[in-house]
Design a protein around this motif. Sequence first.
Motif, PDB file in Angstrom:
ATOM      1  N   GLY A  16      13.416   7.731  -7.049  1.00 34.78           N
ATOM      2  CA  GLY A  16      12.801   6.447  -6.773  1.00 34.78           C
ATOM      3  C   GLY A  16      12.427   6.356  -5.306  1.00 34.78           C
ATOM      4  N   TYR A  17      11.759   5.266  -4.938  1.00 34.61           N
ATOM      5  CA  TYR A  17      11.442   5.095  -3.527  1.00 34.61           C
ATOM      6  C   TYR A  17      12.023   3.792  -3.030  1.00 34.61           C
ATOM      7  N   GLN A  18      12.170   3.715  -1.739  1.00 35.54           N
ATOM      8  CA  GLN A  18      12.831   2.569  -1.147  1.00 35.54           C
ATOM      9  C   GLN A  18      12.197   2.298   0.212  1.00 35.54           C
ATOM     10  N   LEU A  19      11.851   1.049   0.463  1.00 34.06           N
ATOM     11  CA  LEU A  19      11.346   0.674   1.786  1.00 34.06           C
ATOM     12  C   LEU A  19      12.522   0.361   2.703  1.00 34.06           C
ATOM     13  N   GLY A  42       0.832  -1.207   0.000  1.00 41.95           N
ATOM     14  CA  GLY A  42       0.000   0.000   0.000  1.00 41.95           C
ATOM     15  C   GLY A  42       0.861   1.249   0.000  1.00 41.95           C
ATOM     16  N   ALA A  43       1.894   1.253   0.846  1.00 44.16           N
ATOM     17  CA  ALA A  43       2.769   2.426   0.928  1.00 44.16           C
ATOM     18  C   ALA A  43       3.499   2.629  -0.399  1.00 44.16           C
ATOM     19  N   GLY A  44       3.893   1.512  -1.017  1.00 45.43           N
ATOM     20  CA  GLY A  44       4.577   1.589  -2.305  1.00 45.43           C
ATOM     21  C   GLY A  44       3.699   2.224  -3.369  1.00 45.43           C
ATOM     22  N   LEU A  45       2.414   1.875  -3.340  1.00 46.95           N
ATOM     23  CA  LEU A  45       1.497   2.460  -4.327  1.00 46.95           C
ATOM     24  C   LEU A  45       1.390   3.971  -4.159  1.00 46.95           C
ATOM     25  N   VAL A  46       1.308   4.403  -2.903  1.00 42.85           N
ATOM     26  CA  VAL A  46       1.236   5.846  -2.657  1.00 42.85           C
ATOM     27  C   VAL A  46       2.524   6.525  -3.137  1.00 42.85           C
ATOM     28  N   ALA A  47       3.649   5.874  -2.854  1.00 43.94           N
ATOM     29  CA  ALA A  47       4.930   6.455  -3.277  1.00 43.94           C
ATOM     30  C   ALA A  47       4.977   6.587  -4.800  1.00 43.94           C
ATOM     31  N   GLN A  48       4.502   5.559  -5.492  1.00 45.65           N
ATOM     32  CA  GLN A  48       4.496   5.623  -6.963  1.00 45.65           C
ATOM     33  C   GLN A  48       3.634   6.779  -7.459  1.00 45.65           C
ATOM     34  N   LYS A  49       2.514   6.968  -6.761  1.00 46.76           N
ATOM     35  CA  LYS A  49       1.617   8.054  -7.144  1.00 46.76           C
ATOM     36  C   LYS A  49       2.321   9.410  -6.952  1.00 46.76           C
ATOM     37  N   LEU A  51       4.001  12.633  -9.858  1.00 36.75           N
ATOM     38  CA  LEU A  51       3.829  14.092  -9.855  1.00 36.75           C
ATOM     39  C   LEU A  51       5.021  14.785 -10.495  1.00 36.75           C
ATOM     40  N   PHE A  52       6.166  14.116 -10.421  1.00 34.26           N
ATOM     41  CA  PHE A  52       7.402  14.769 -10.859  1.00 34.26           C
ATOM     42  C   PHE A  52       7.760  14.434 -12.297  1.00 34.26           C
ATOM     43  N   GLU A  53       6.845  13.760 -12.975  1.00 34.31           N
ATOM     44  CA  GLU A  53       7.167  13.403 -14.362  1.00 34.31           C
ATOM     45  C   GLU A  53       7.071  14.599 -15.298  1.00 34.31           C
ATOM     46  N   ARG A  54       6.260  15.573 -14.878  1.00 33.83           N
ATOM     47  CA  ARG A  54       6.121  16.752 -15.737  1.00 33.83           C
ATOM     48  C   ARG A  54       6.886  17.932 -15.154  1.00 33.83           C
ATOM     49  N   PHE A  66      12.558  20.590 -14.260  1.00 31.15           N
ATOM     50  CA  PHE A  66      12.355  19.156 -14.118  1.00 31.15           C
ATOM     51  C   PHE A  66      12.938  18.754 -12.773  1.00 31.15           C
ATOM     52  N   VAL A  67      12.054  18.397 -11.867  1.00 35.09           N
ATOM     53  CA  VAL A  67      12.482  18.076 -10.513  1.00 35.09           C
ATOM     54  C   VAL A  67      12.107  16.630 -10.229  1.00 35.09           C
ATOM     55  N   THR A  68      12.978  15.920  -9.543  1.00 38.00           N
ATOM     56  CA  THR A  68      12.607  14.577  -9.106  1.00 38.00           C
ATOM     57  C   THR A  68      12.776  14.507  -7.591  1.00 38.00           C
TER      58      THR A  68
END
Length: 417
Positions: A136-139, A74-81, A85-88, A98-100
């Motif tokens: 990217g995200y990392q648990l 669940g947390a991973g899904l939120v992180a992906q969401k 946001l930063f793709e544009r 362009f910020v990541t």
Amino acid sequence: MGRAARANRQLAVMFIDLDRFKNVNDTLGHHVGDELLKQVAGMLAACLREGDTLARLGGDEFIVLLEDVDGADGAGLVAQKLMRLFERPILVSDYELFVTASVGISLFPQDATDLNMLIRNADLAMYQAKARGRNGYQLYLPSMEGEGVERLRLEALLRRAIEKDEIGLAYQPQVEIDSGRLIGVEALVRWTSPELGQVPPSRFVALAEDIGFIGQLGDWVLEQACRQMVCWEEAGLSVPKMAVNLSGRQFDRGSVAPRVARVLADTGLAPWRLQLEVTESVIMNTGDALQYINDLHAIGVGLAIDDFGTGYSSLAYLKQLPVQTLKIDRSFIRDITGGANSDANDEAIAIAVIQLGKSMNLSVIAEGVETSEQAAFLLRHGCNQAQGYFYGKPVGADRVLEDWGQAPADERGYGTA
Ligand code: C2E
Ligand code: MG
Ligand code: MG
């Protein structure tokens, strides 16, 4: 946490850090940085559910608390969401940025049961995400513990590296393409640690900046490089110019020019034989960089803009700077092959930088030249200076003497004619 424990639910803490935010601040100014933070905060807030909590910790760090989350997935899904946001690009006062972001996640009660540890673990996971290439995200994983400790160990070893004589310099030739003549060398710092082996500058220069060690390291490099010029001279090799990299943090200390002047006086090297390389992003710092660079110019040393083409440049600002040289970043040279599969964009950029240099009366040198085709391409488009493996890898001082001390330059056979 009390509520979650009673209801037998999971919480997630996300630690969000913008990648290279400092770059934006340094190159476009704090007002742009501030505005960017506000926009990012708004975007993050709009993306979260009611009941979630968003906070800014300071700087470019945000924390999100997700209540009642469906475990790691669940947390991973939120992180992906959030990452989407930063793709544009984000539009901030007429700049398209362009910020990541890098995100670290820790879960309650699985990863920690007290608040401080929960946040710390998310922070540790965030560093891991950065280390894996950012954006990217990392648990959190218990195995990361060792790596936090590893960084502390690296820090401690680095602080002692100078006095333990583990730091050295390698020198890479810079040549005139048509004649093959040596026009200078660039000093590149090397750390050989008995515990860690060869540590590349990409791993320890930034660390030295972070821990406030860069002043000491930079001073050592400068002095050693200038001394080496005099040593070669005594051994019968006159290297026209020594290029030394300066970190932005060395400007922070305020007294760069007096220190450079002192090293020149101590070693007896003529100022015009020293060229300081500052990267584009540092030089565009609207703050005091112009002042420091003018001060350096006043003592007679040369200045080059390193990695040119990779940062945000203001040409209007560039025009005011007493800089003599642009170094085309090696990423633009890499895919030039001279043949049909040559990268047309990179070719166009390289040509544009050469033209820009010409019209602004600056000399242009290309870095990362690995093939004769690249050298020929540069020469054809009016750039007669290069540095790269084609001419020589960074080597020790003795090797420079061996390679360049005896044979007259024009017998070396690099000329493209
Ligand atoms: P830089 O100043 O842009 O240095 C050029 C880098 O490109 C060097 O990497 C060099 O070994 C590498 N290089 C040269 N020719 C070629 C080539 O033909 N192909 C490829 N693939 N690479 C080539 P190195 O020595 O690992 O240094 C990396 C960066 O670390 C430098 O980039 C510079 O930004 C920084 N650095 C190195 N020494 C110092 C120093 O004494 N002080 C500071 N502040 N930074 C330093
Ligand atoms: Mg350099
Ligand atoms: Mg460079």
